[in-house]
Design a protein around this motif. Sequence first.
Motif, PDB file in Angstrom:
ATOM      1  N   GLY A 232       0.778  -1.235   0.000  1.00  0.00           N
ATOM      2  CA  GLY A 232       0.000   0.000   0.000  1.00  0.00           C
ATOM      3  C   GLY A 232       0.803   1.274   0.000  1.00  0.00           C
ATOM      4  O   GLY A 232       0.253   2.355  -0.249  1.00  0.00           O
ATOM      5  N   ASP A 258      -3.727  -0.393   2.511  1.00  0.00           N
ATOM      6  CA  ASP A 258      -4.373   0.074   1.282  1.00  0.00           C
ATOM      7  C   ASP A 258      -4.278   1.591   1.212  1.00  0.00           C
ATOM      8  O   ASP A 258      -4.030   2.269   2.225  1.00  0.00           O
ATOM      9  N   PRO A 273      -7.148  -2.341   4.488  1.00  0.00           N
ATOM     10  CA  PRO A 273      -7.060  -3.234   3.329  1.00  0.00           C
ATOM     11  C   PRO A 273      -8.416  -3.532   2.716  1.00  0.00           C
ATOM     12  O   PRO A 273      -9.385  -3.794   3.428  1.00  0.00           O
ATOM     13  N   ARG A 274      -8.481  -3.397   1.392  1.00  0.00           N
ATOM     14  CA  ARG A 274      -9.666  -3.648   0.576  1.00  0.00           C
ATOM     15  C   ARG A 274     -10.644  -2.481   0.567  1.00  0.00           C
ATOM     16  O   ARG A 274     -11.707  -2.574  -0.052  1.00  0.00           O
ATOM     17  N   TRP A 280      -6.796  -5.935  -5.562  1.00  0.00           N
ATOM     18  CA  TRP A 280      -6.215  -7.057  -4.832  1.00  0.00           C
ATOM     19  C   TRP A 280      -6.173  -8.358  -5.625  1.00  0.00           C
ATOM     20  O   TRP A 280      -5.171  -9.098  -5.543  1.00  0.00           O
TER      21      TRP A 280
END
Length: 319
Positions: A232, A258, A273-274, A280
Motif C-alpha cells: 500500500g 491500502d 485493506p480492501r 487485490w
Amino acid sequence: MNDAVRRRDVLAAAAAATVAGLFSAGRSQASEFKTKLYRAMIRSPKEKELAELEAAGFDGLETSDWKTPPSEAEQARKLAEKHHLKIHSVLFGWANFNQASAVEQDIANVQQALRAAQAFGASALLVVPCRTGVTPIPEAWEFDIAFDEKTGRVTRVVAGDNSKYAAYIEAQNQATEASRRAVEKLVPTAEKTGVIIALENVWNNLWVKPKLFAHFVASFQCPWVQAYFDIGNHVKYAPPEEWIQALGKLIVKLHVKDFKLNPDGRGGKFVHPRDGSINWPSVRREIEKIGYNGFLTIEDGGLPLEEFRRRLDLIIAGK
C-alpha cells in the motif's frame, strides 16, 4: 425399474456429481494459486497479544522490539510457538545511513537488531536505509526518473528541465552510495545470524519508482540483502503490480495496507485493506507469478483482529 431402485440411482448420481464438483473446484483453486501465503500482524510477543492472534486465526507476527536481548527474544519465540505462531520478522525501521554523524551508531543498532531477530526465530529484519528532506522534490505524479544502469546514479527525476531539482538529485545519489556502503558492512552479521536485511523504502523521498528501487536492492548481488515491499505504500507513485513485477524474486516479505487515490488519481490517503484503490485480485496474481511463499503482514489498526484476518483470507484467495 421399481421406485426404490430409481431413487437409489438418482441419489448415487447426485452424490457422484457433488464429489466431482468439489474435486474440480479444489483442483481449479489449487491450479490457480500454488504459492502459500500466511497471515500476520505487527504486534509485541507478549502473552495477551499472542493469545489474541492465535484466537483470531493468525499464523504469525512481526515485532518492532529489536532492542530485546537475545535471551529474552528466545523466550518470546518459545512463547509464540506455544500459541502456534511464528515471529517471522523484526521491524527495525528508519536508519540514517546517509548522515555521517549517525551512520556508525545505526550500523551498530542494526547489528544488535539482527542478533535479536535471530533469537526471535525471524528470517528477516526490516530496515529503511535513510530518508532525505531536501526540497523541492517533484509531486508523486510528476516523477519521470532516469538513472545509470551501471552505477544506479539518477540523472533525471522529471521530464524536461531538471535544474530545479539539482539538489534533490544529488541527495538521492548520495543516499544511494552511503546506504550501499553501510549495508555492505552489515552483510557479515546478516550471514552469521542467518537473518536477511530486508530493505524497505517508504515515504522517505528516495527510490520512488519500481525500477530504481529494484536496481538498488539488486546491486548488492547478495542473498542476505533483499526487499521488504509494502503493497500500500507506493500506490501514489505506481500501481503495486508494477512494483511486484520489478522486484520479483528480490521480495522476501510483504506488508499489507491500502491507499485510496483521489478522484483525479493524484494523492490520497491510507485506508484499511480492501477499502482503497488497490486491485487485490490482480496483486494476488502477481504474487503468484513471482513465486512468493511467505507472510502477508498487516500494518494497520482500528479493526478487530477477526476482521483483519477475514480481509487477509479474501486477498489470499484472490478475491
